[in-house]
Design a protein around this motif. Structure first.
Motif, PDB file in Angstrom:
ATOM      1  N   UNK A 264       3.439  52.883  66.984  1.00 52.05           N
ATOM      2  CA  UNK A 264       2.597  53.831  66.214  1.00 52.05           C
ATOM      3  C   UNK A 264       1.138  53.437  66.346  1.00 52.05           C
ATOM      4  N   UNK A 265       0.554  53.581  67.505  1.00 50.95           N
ATOM      5  CA  UNK A 265      -0.837  53.136  67.690  1.00 50.95           C
ATOM      6  C   UNK A 265      -1.822  53.968  66.874  1.00 50.95           C
ATOM      7  N   UNK A 266      -1.436  55.209  66.511  1.00 49.13           N
ATOM      8  CA  UNK A 266      -2.368  56.050  65.768  1.00 49.13           C
ATOM      9  C   UNK A 266      -2.389  55.740  64.275  1.00 49.13           C
ATOM     10  N   UNK A 267      -1.384  55.070  63.786  1.00 44.93           N
ATOM     11  CA  UNK A 267      -1.313  54.765  62.366  1.00 44.93           C
ATOM     12  C   UNK A 267      -2.215  53.558  62.045  1.00 44.93           C
ATOM     13  N   UNK A 268      -2.941  53.637  60.917  1.00 41.60           N
ATOM     14  CA  UNK A 268      -3.830  52.521  60.571  1.00 41.60           C
ATOM     15  C   UNK A 268      -3.034  51.288  60.136  1.00 41.60           C
ATOM     16  N   UNK A 269      -3.628  50.163  60.426  1.00 43.87           N
ATOM     17  CA  UNK A 269      -3.024  48.887  60.024  1.00 43.87           C
ATOM     18  C   UNK A 269      -3.448  48.534  58.601  1.00 43.87           C
ATOM     19  N   UNK A 270      -2.700  47.647  57.936  1.00 44.17           N
ATOM     20  CA  UNK A 270      -3.131  47.180  56.612  1.00 44.17           C
ATOM     21  C   UNK A 270      -4.521  46.556  56.680  1.00 44.17           C
ATOM     22  N   UNK A 271      -5.221  46.600  55.560  1.00 37.89           N
ATOM     23  CA  UNK A 271      -6.596  46.112  55.532  1.00 37.89           C
ATOM     24  C   UNK A 271      -6.708  44.630  55.838  1.00 37.89           C
ATOM     25  N   UNK A 272      -5.663  43.851  55.598  1.00 37.53           N
ATOM     26  CA  UNK A 272      -5.726  42.405  55.830  1.00 37.53           C
ATOM     27  C   UNK A 272      -5.396  42.026  57.264  1.00 37.53           C
ATOM     28  N   UNK A 273      -5.021  43.044  58.116  1.00 40.84           N
ATOM     29  CA  UNK A 273      -4.634  42.783  59.502  1.00 40.84           C
ATOM     30  C   UNK A 273      -5.622  43.507  60.400  1.00 40.84           C
ATOM     31  N   UNK A 274      -6.045  42.844  61.472  1.00 46.50           N
ATOM     32  CA  UNK A 274      -7.011  43.427  62.401  1.00 46.50           C
ATOM     33  C   UNK A 274      -6.541  43.195  63.825  1.00 46.50           C
ATOM     34  N   UNK A 275      -7.068  44.036  64.686  1.00 48.65           N
ATOM     35  CA  UNK A 275      -6.888  43.869  66.126  1.00 48.65           C
ATOM     36  C   UNK A 275      -8.287  43.782  66.731  1.00 48.65           C
ATOM     37  N   UNK A 276      -8.610  42.686  67.430  1.00 49.27           N
ATOM     38  CA  UNK A 276      -9.962  42.426  67.934  1.00 49.27           C
ATOM     39  C   UNK A 276      -9.894  42.279  69.444  1.00 49.27           C
ATOM     40  N   UNK A 277     -10.880  42.884  70.104  1.00 49.04           N
ATOM     41  CA  UNK A 277     -10.931  42.810  71.575  1.00 49.04           C
ATOM     42  C   UNK A 277     -11.266  41.391  72.019  1.00 49.04           C
ATOM     43  N   UNK A 278     -10.783  40.984  73.194  1.00 47.01           N
ATOM     44  CA  UNK A 278     -11.057  39.615  73.666  1.00 47.01           C
ATOM     45  C   UNK A 278     -12.543  39.352  73.891  1.00 47.01           C
ATOM     46  N   UNK A 279     -13.331  40.416  74.146  1.00 43.11           N
ATOM     47  CA  UNK A 279     -14.760  40.219  74.426  1.00 43.11           C
ATOM     48  C   UNK A 279     -15.603  40.189  73.166  1.00 43.11           C
ATOM     49  N   UNK A 280     -15.000  40.308  72.013  1.00 41.14           N
ATOM     50  CA  UNK A 280     -15.758  40.312  70.765  1.00 41.14           C
ATOM     51  C   UNK A 280     -16.375  38.949  70.503  1.00 41.14           C
ATOM     52  N   UNK A 281     -17.608  38.936  70.003  1.00 38.79           N
ATOM     53  CA  UNK A 281     -18.231  37.643  69.681  1.00 38.79           C
ATOM     54  C   UNK A 281     -17.604  36.970  68.483  1.00 38.79           C
ATOM     55  N   UNK A 282     -16.770  37.659  67.741  1.00 36.82           N
ATOM     56  CA  UNK A 282     -16.133  37.058  66.559  1.00 36.82           C
ATOM     57  C   UNK A 282     -14.934  36.174  66.890  1.00 36.82           C
ATOM     58  N   UNK A 283     -14.510  36.187  68.148  1.00 34.17           N
ATOM     59  CA  UNK A 283     -13.341  35.379  68.529  1.00 34.17           C
ATOM     60  C   UNK A 283     -13.682  33.907  68.337  1.00 34.17           C
TER      61      UNK A 283
END
Length: 448
Positions: free
Chosen positions: A61-80
């Motif tokens: 279900x990629x279109x469904x939002x995730x819970x607020x406490x769970x995130x998906x971050x791209x590998x190129x993000x500076x937050x990694x």
């Protein structure tokens, strides 16, 4: 000074409490370690389950939002966050580092696991070999808040209950032993010893049974010996009386006096046998010891005005009272012994000591050889072989020791440093108090 630790119950208390303390401390430590490991396993399983759930959600279900406490971050993000280094203990404490290692072992090979940088909410960054992005999930605390006070309270309750149960068992175990020890003490002092109840463990019951049997056999032997002595002494009195009567009718004075002296010596020995064989309780009226000692000393001075002087130092007072017959026998045996083997002056002393009333008779003779002091109070033991034939049977000090023990006292025979023999008789306050009370009651009744 009596110390509680010297008793069986005291040592059992120390042993029981020590064992319980060690066992409860060990139990508490094991529970703490096992609980921490269990919580770590639960945290690993929970994190693994959450990461798998996020993957399935992204895949299905990629279109469904995730819970607020769970995130998906791209590998190129500076937050990694940066990878975890072994020396990075400030950022990742040792317990959390072990949690990361256990999580890596639980996840598929090649999975990268990182921890968020300090300063923000703690989170776990996970990226598997097939994951396009980082999966960020919250980190559950390895040690959730718990009521330690409640655990310590339960521990204290269990410990207290165990101690009370153990002390009750120890008390029940030492009670028969204490009764047996008291009976052994009474038996050693020559006091009447009733049978001890046979209770407790099997070995203790066997020991008590053996002691009771020994007491019965010794009492029977004493009774048989007393009956034999009393019978022999009683049967000898009549022929001795006839022999004395015939001796006094003899015409030759020198021969008559020698025979009379021998008969008197034999009669004295017979009287000693009767006194020693008498094993009953003295039921005579109690008298004040100081007054009776002064009365006996005056009678000895009157009988032998030119004999050995008798001094008195009577400081006990009216509280010191003993049965009249027992006191007369004690004084007569000790004064006769002092006149026969001691040297003047002979002294009678009474006083109040810390452990009881004391009656003491001393002389200024040569005393008794040190190696013979132990045998001095044994019956039929003559410390001087030359004493035979002079009206002495070796029962004088034995009678004194038996009479003193019969009323609950202790007799101590020793040589004085300045010379002479000293016989000190100590009577506990509680035993003497009964005689003193009886004396007071009798005095009130006489004056009523």
């Amino acid at each position: 000074m009596r110390r509680p630790i010297d008793s069986l119950f005291g040592r059992l208390v120390v042993l029981v409490i020590g064992v319980l303390v060690l066992s409860h401390v060990a139990w508490f430590a094991v529970i703490r370690v096992e609980r921490d490991q269990t919580q770590t396993r639960y945290a690993v399983e929970e994190a693994t389950f959450l990461v798998d759930a996020v993957r399935q959600h992204i895949a299905n279900s990629p279109d469904q939002p995730l819970p607020s406490s769970v995130h998906v971050v791209a590998p190129t993000s500076p937050d990694v966050p940066r990878p975890i280094a072994d020396a990075d203990t400030d950022r990742v404490p040792p317990p959390f580092a072990r949690f990361i290692d256990d999580l890596r072992d639980r996840l598929p090979d090649g999975t990268d696991v990182r921890v968020s940088e300090p300063g923000g909410p703690p989170s776990l960054w996970v990226r598997g070999a097939r994951d396009a992005n980082w999966i960020v999930v919250p980190v559950q605390p390895l040690r959730p808040p718990r009521s330690r006070d409640r655990m310590l309270l339960w521990l204290a309750i269990i410990f207290t209950t165990a101690v009370m149960a153990a002390l009750l068992a120890a008390w029940q175990l030492q009670t028969p032993l204490r009764s047996l020890a008291q009976a052994v003490g009474r038996f050693g002092r020559g006091e009447p010893t009733p049978a001890v109840p046979e209770r407790g463990p099997r070995e203790l019951r066997q020991l008590t049974h053996g002691f009771n049997q020994m007491v019965r056999e010794v009492a029977q032997a004493e009774s048989d010996r007393a009956v034999m002595l009393a019978g022999v002494a009683h049967d000898l009195k009549t022929p001795l009386a006839r022999l004395r009567l015939r001796a006094e009718m003899m015409e030759e004075a020198k021969l008559r006096d020698g025979v009379v002296r021998d008969v008197d010596s034999m009669a004295h020995i017979v009287d000693q046998f009767l006194v020693f064989a008498h094993d009953g309780t003295d039921r005579s009226e109690p008298v004040e010891v100081d007054q009776q000692c002064e009365r006996v000393a005056r009678s000895y001075r009157a009988v032998a005005p030119g004999g050995q002087p008798i001094r008195t130092r009577l400081a006990a007072g009216r509280g010191f009272a003993l049965p009249a017959a027992t006191l007369d026998r004690l004084l007569s045996n000790l004064l006769d012994n002092a006149h026969a083997y001691g040297a003047p002056p002979i002294e009678i002393e009474t006083l109040r000591a810390a452990n009881g009333w004391v009656l003491r008779v001393t002389d200024n003779g040569g005393g008794i050889a040190a190696q013979d002091l132990v045998k001095a109070s044994r019956p039929f033991v003559r410390l001087d072989p030359a004493r035979g034939g002079s009206g002495h049977s070796g029962l004088g000090l034995a009678i004194v020791d038996r009479l003193v023990r019969r009323v609950g006292g202790e007799c101590d025979i020793r040589n004085r440093e300045e010379g002479g023999l000293q016989v000190a008789m100590t009577f506990p306050f509680d035993i003497v108090a009964k005689a003193a009370d009886q004396l007071h009651v009798d005095g009130v009744l006489k004056h009523a």
